[in-house]
Design a protein around this motif. Structure first.
Motif, PDB file in Angstrom:
ATOM      1  N   GLN A  73       1.241  -0.986  -0.229  1.00 43.40           N
ATOM      2  CA  GLN A  73       0.202   0.032   0.033  1.00 43.40           C
ATOM      3  C   GLN A  73       0.727   1.257  -0.433  1.00 43.40           C
ATOM      4  O   GLN A  73       2.308   1.026   0.558  1.00 43.40           O
ATOM      5  N   ALA A  74       0.071   2.868  -0.293  1.00 38.93           N
ATOM      6  CA  ALA A  74       1.205   3.311  -0.260  1.00 38.93           C
ATOM      7  C   ALA A  74       0.361   4.646  -0.091  1.00 38.93           C
ATOM      8  O   ALA A  74      -0.661   4.572  -0.494  1.00 38.93           O
ATOM      9  N   THR A  75       1.068   5.788   0.473  1.00 40.03           N
ATOM     10  CA  THR A  75       1.061   6.802   0.821  1.00 40.03           C
ATOM     11  C   THR A  75       1.334   8.350  -0.124  1.00 40.03           C
ATOM     12  O   THR A  75       2.533   8.134   0.257  1.00 40.03           O
ATOM     13  N   VAL A  76       0.932   8.983  -0.974  1.00 36.09           N
ATOM     14  CA  VAL A  76       1.615  10.478  -1.488  1.00 36.09           C
ATOM     15  C   VAL A  76       1.905  11.661  -0.445  1.00 36.09           C
ATOM     16  O   VAL A  76       0.502  11.904  -0.427  1.00 36.09           O
ATOM     17  N   LEU A  77       2.946  11.985   0.144  1.00 33.33           N
ATOM     18  CA  LEU A  77       2.094  12.954   0.515  1.00 33.33           C
ATOM     19  C   LEU A  77       2.707  14.186   0.231  1.00 33.33           C
ATOM     20  O   LEU A  77       3.919  14.833  -1.159  1.00 33.33           O
ATOM     21  N   ASP A  78       2.040  15.832  -0.537  1.00 34.50           N
ATOM     22  CA  ASP A  78       2.483  16.642  -1.573  1.00 34.50           C
ATOM     23  C   ASP A  78       1.198  17.990  -0.613  1.00 34.50           C
ATOM     24  O   ASP A  78       0.521  17.529  -0.198  1.00 34.50           O
ATOM     25  N   GLN A  79       1.652  19.175  -1.277  1.00 29.31           N
ATOM     26  CA  GLN A  79       1.219  20.080  -0.388  1.00 29.31           C
ATOM     27  C   GLN A  79       0.097  20.467  -1.201  1.00 29.31           C
ATOM     28  O   GLN A  79       0.435  19.936  -2.679  1.00 29.31           O
ATOM     29  N   ALA A  80      -1.252  21.189  -0.752  1.00 28.57           N
ATOM     30  CA  ALA A  80      -1.781  22.090  -2.232  1.00 28.57           C
ATOM     31  C   ALA A  80      -1.009  22.803  -3.138  1.00 28.57           C
ATOM     32  O   ALA A  80      -0.061  23.833  -2.811  1.00 28.57           O
ATOM     33  N   PRO A  81      -1.435  23.197  -4.608  1.00 30.16           N
ATOM     34  CA  PRO A  81      -2.557  21.736  -5.212  1.00 30.16           C
ATOM     35  C   PRO A  81      -2.121  20.695  -6.226  1.00 30.16           C
ATOM     36  O   PRO A  81      -3.051  20.258  -6.038  1.00 30.16           O
ATOM     37  N   VAL A  82      -1.117  20.450  -5.107  1.00 30.03           N
ATOM     38  CA  VAL A  82      -1.168  19.438  -5.649  1.00 30.03           C
ATOM     39  C   VAL A  82      -1.175  18.430  -5.136  1.00 30.03           C
ATOM     40  O   VAL A  82      -1.334  17.299  -5.731  1.00 30.03           O
ATOM     41  N   ASP A  83      -2.268  18.193  -4.228  1.00 31.73           N
ATOM     42  CA  ASP A  83      -2.651  17.111  -3.292  1.00 31.73           C
ATOM     43  C   ASP A  83      -3.592  17.003  -4.596  1.00 31.73           C
ATOM     44  O   ASP A  83      -4.129  16.080  -4.692  1.00 31.73           O
ATOM     45  N   ARG A  84      -4.355  18.396  -5.257  1.00 30.51           N
ATOM     46  CA  ARG A  84      -5.518  17.432  -5.793  1.00 30.51           C
ATOM     47  C   ARG A  84      -5.220  17.298  -6.891  1.00 30.51           C
ATOM     48  O   ARG A  84      -5.627  15.873  -7.678  1.00 30.51           O
ATOM     49  N   ILE A  85      -3.977  17.594  -7.497  1.00 32.79           N
ATOM     50  CA  ILE A  85      -3.825  16.980  -8.727  1.00 32.79           C
ATOM     51  C   ILE A  85      -3.058  15.099  -9.182  1.00 32.79           C
ATOM     52  O   ILE A  85      -3.623  14.380  -9.694  1.00 32.79           O
ATOM     53  N   ALA A  86      -2.633  14.605  -8.292  1.00 32.73           N
ATOM     54  CA  ALA A  86      -2.513  13.052  -7.497  1.00 32.73           C
ATOM     55  C   ALA A  86      -3.446  12.539  -7.285  1.00 32.73           C
ATOM     56  O   ALA A  86      -3.478  11.540  -7.509  1.00 32.73           O
ATOM     57  N   GLN A  87      -4.414  13.453  -6.614  1.00 33.04           N
ATOM     58  CA  GLN A  87      -5.415  12.279  -6.447  1.00 33.04           C
ATOM     59  C   GLN A  87      -6.590  11.955  -7.355  1.00 33.04           C
ATOM     60  O   GLN A  87      -6.771  11.062  -7.736  1.00 33.04           O
ATOM     61  N   ARG A  88      -6.478  12.627  -8.415  1.00 30.30           N
ATOM     62  CA  ARG A  88      -7.477  12.868  -9.558  1.00 30.30           C
ATOM     63  C   ARG A  88      -6.176  11.632 -10.479  1.00 30.30           C
ATOM     64  O   ARG A  88      -6.542  10.691 -11.088  1.00 30.30           O
ATOM     65  N   CYS A  89      -4.739  12.089 -10.587  1.00 30.31           N
ATOM     66  CA  CYS A  89      -4.189  10.468 -11.594  1.00 30.31           C
ATOM     67  C   CYS A  89      -4.285   9.714 -11.096  1.00 30.31           C
ATOM     68  O   CYS A  89      -4.369   8.702 -11.294  1.00 30.31           O
ATOM     69  N   ILE A  90      -4.377   9.478  -9.224  1.00 30.37           N
ATOM     70  CA  ILE A  90      -4.359   7.935  -8.778  1.00 30.37           C
ATOM     71  C   ILE A  90      -5.435   7.173  -9.491  1.00 30.37           C
ATOM     72  O   ILE A  90      -5.500   6.313  -9.552  1.00 30.37           O
ATOM     73  N   ASP A  91      -6.658   8.196  -8.687  1.00 32.88           N
ATOM     74  CA  ASP A  91      -8.193   7.908  -9.587  1.00 32.88           C
ATOM     75  C   ASP A  91      -7.976   7.617 -10.821  1.00 32.88           C
ATOM     76  O   ASP A  91      -8.651   6.150 -11.058  1.00 32.88           O
ATOM     77  N   GLU A  92      -7.240   7.437 -12.225  1.00 35.37           N
ATOM     78  CA  GLU A  92      -7.371   7.504 -13.678  1.00 35.37           C
ATOM     79  C   GLU A  92      -6.752   6.726 -13.564  1.00 35.37           C
ATOM     80  O   GLU A  92      -7.259   5.230 -14.367  1.00 35.37           O
ATOM     81  N   ARG A  93      -5.858   6.196 -12.841  1.00 35.95           N
ATOM     82  CA  ARG A  93      -4.515   5.067 -12.537  1.00 35.95           C
ATOM     83  C   ARG A  93      -5.324   3.746 -12.672  1.00 35.95           C
ATOM     84  O   ARG A  93      -4.935   2.900 -12.573  1.00 35.95           O
ATOM     85  N   GLY A  94      -6.298   4.189 -12.160  1.00 38.05           N
ATOM     86  CA  GLY A  94      -6.979   2.455 -10.885  1.00 38.05           C
ATOM     87  C   GLY A  94      -6.255   2.061  -9.600  1.00 38.05           C
ATOM     88  O   GLY A  94      -6.237   1.362  -9.297  1.00 38.05           O
ATOM     89  N   PHE A  95      -6.133   3.318  -9.024  1.00 39.90           N
ATOM     90  CA  PHE A  95      -4.926   2.528  -7.704  1.00 39.90           C
ATOM     91  C   PHE A  95      -5.123   3.456  -6.718  1.00 39.90           C
ATOM     92  O   PHE A  95      -5.341   3.544  -5.319  1.00 39.90           O
ATOM     93  N   HIS A  96      -6.906   3.697  -6.397  1.00 37.35           N
ATOM     94  CA  HIS A  96      -7.642   4.512  -5.828  1.00 37.35           C
ATOM     95  C   HIS A  96      -7.639   3.398  -4.308  1.00 37.35           C
ATOM     96  O   HIS A  96      -7.485   4.523  -2.718  1.00 37.35           O
ATOM     97  N   ASP A  97      -7.803   2.171  -4.080  1.00 39.02           N
ATOM     98  CA  ASP A  97      -7.882   1.826  -3.315  1.00 39.02           C
ATOM     99  C   ASP A  97      -6.913   1.462  -2.954  1.00 39.02           C
ATOM    100  O   ASP A  97      -6.627   0.490  -1.560  1.00 39.02           O
ATOM    101  N   ARG A  98      -5.581   1.488  -3.036  1.00 37.81           N
ATOM    102  CA  ARG A  98      -3.791   0.855  -2.770  1.00 37.81           C
ATOM    103  C   ARG A  98      -2.873   2.316  -2.073  1.00 37.81           C
ATOM    104  O   ARG A  98      -2.161   2.060  -1.972  1.00 37.81           O
ATOM    105  N   VAL A  99      -3.178   3.073  -2.988  1.00 42.13           N
ATOM    106  CA  VAL A  99      -2.801   4.866  -2.827  1.00 42.13           C
ATOM    107  C   VAL A  99      -3.479   5.660  -2.353  1.00 42.13           C
ATOM    108  O   VAL A  99      -4.343   5.768  -3.368  1.00 42.13           O
ATOM    109  N   SER A 100      -3.374   6.048  -1.093  1.00 38.87           N
ATOM    110  CA  SER A 100      -4.331   7.788  -0.908  1.00 38.87           C
ATOM    111  C   SER A 100      -3.005   9.106  -1.191  1.00 38.87           C
ATOM    112  O   SER A 100      -2.105   8.336  -0.897  1.00 38.87           O
TER     113      SER A 100
END
Length: 345
Positions: A203-230
């Motif tokens: 499992q993994a977590t990505v740490l970054d500040q706003a507004p990068v955090d929102r970009i990261a969440q979208r990219c993770i969702d689009e790649r299909g890793f939302h259940d393993r990468v927060s």
């Protein structure tokens, strides 16, 4: 950001090394031009072999950019370090000194007013990075990353690079028995997703500040890793790191910062990791004696120009890790002049 492939285990059929090196080495010629045309650096050094401190005192250079300049010159075969004293090499004496009949200074003279060349003259003396891309109207890089437009553009650039580089690293790092990776300053999350793709138990977590955090969440969702990468929103210098991670990754992060900040980040990581925890530093590494590799010395010139950092050597990273309390391991190559070191708590 372009459409993103979901298969992070697919690899290209060709080697992109030349494309990487053109971009990474873009500013190196400007740095050499500044040394040759504006400073007549090699003429002086030939007449005055000197220590790093002596060079700094004569030209008024600060330590970080001088270190990058000497590494670039050594990697090109223009200077050599003999027991702490730097000398111009025969190649530099013949082709880059004013008294030589083969002096190429006039050949470089037409480039003397390029904006990046002039930037280097200031960075050498002030140690303050120039604005990203030489754009005088822009904010400095770290401030610019707090804006939505620049952070989106920069994160997209690092994401497309990471699709290739992350896999090369993920295949080589042994994560047997590890549970959760924290990708510190993880941008789009490409490295965290790639590690999870190659290590199904992780499992993994990505740490970054706003507004990068929102970009990261979208990219993770689009790649299909939302259940393993927060995604965790925070400033890596100021906010507590998530406490449930036994692996910390700094991928192309530490090279953006000076020694003081690198020490601080390693200390923060050490404090947050559990006993036996693993630190991974993924970057472009200068070799221990700072004579190359040439592509990394060229990339370091770009980083030094536009950020507070540079490419650090394997020895520098090992020493910094020990100072923080880690036990450093050996360096390993991956792809496109990059590699990684691990260290354990």
């Amino acid at each position: 950001m372009r459409d993103m492939p979901l298969d992070l285990t697919a690899v290209p059929s060709t080697d992109p090394i030349r494309a990487y090196r053109y971009r990474d080495g873009l500013y190196a010629a400007d740095f050499i031009t500044a040394a040759v045309v504006h400073l007549d650096f090699f003429t002086w050094l030939h007449a005055n072999p000197s220590t790093k401190d002596g060079i700094a005192a004569h030209f008024g250079f600060t330590e970080r950019p001088l270190d990058v300049l000497l590494t670039l010159c050594a990697a090109n075969g223009f200077v050599e370090n003999r027991d702490g004293t730097y000398h111009a090499t025969p190649t530099a004496v013949e082709h880059l000194t004013s008294a030589s009949p083969w002096n190429l200074k006039p050949y470089y003279a037409s480039l003397k007013d390029r904006p990046i060349v002039k930037d280097y003259l200031q960075v050498l003396k002030t140690d303050k990075p120039a604005n990203w891309g030489g754009d005088k109207a822009a904010l400095d890089w770290h401030k610019a990353m707090e804006t939505d437009e620049f952070s989106r553009s920069f994160t997209a650039a690092m994401d497309c690079r990471g699709i290739y580089l992350a896999q090369a690293m993920a295949k080589k790092v042994d994560l047997t028995g590890r549970k959760r990776l924290l990708d510190i300053g993880g941008g789009s999350g490409i490295y965290a997703c790639s590690f999870c793709a190659h290590h199904p138990h992780l499992q993994a977590t990505v740490l970054d500040q706003a507004p990068v955090d929102r970009i990261a969440q979208r990219c993770i969702d689009e790649r299909g890793f939302h259940d393993r990468v927060s995604v965790a929103t925070g400033n890596m210098f100021k906010d507590p790191l998530p406490a449930d991670c036994d692996v910390h990754l700094f991928s192309n992060v530490l090279h953006d910062w000076g020694i003081a900040e690198v020490k601080e980040l390693l200390a923060i990581s050490y404090k947050a990791l559990p006993a036996g925890g693993l630190l991974i530093i993924h970057d472009a590494f200068i070799n221990a004696d700072k004579t190359g590799p040439l592509p990394v010395a060229e990339y370091s010139s770009l980083l030094m120009h536009s950020t507070q950092g540079k490419c650090y050597s394997t020895q520098e990273y090992a020493d910094l890790c020990r100072e923080a309390g880690f036990k450093p391991g050996a360096y390993q190559d991956t792809a496109a002049d990059r590699g990684f070191m691990v260290a354990t708590k």
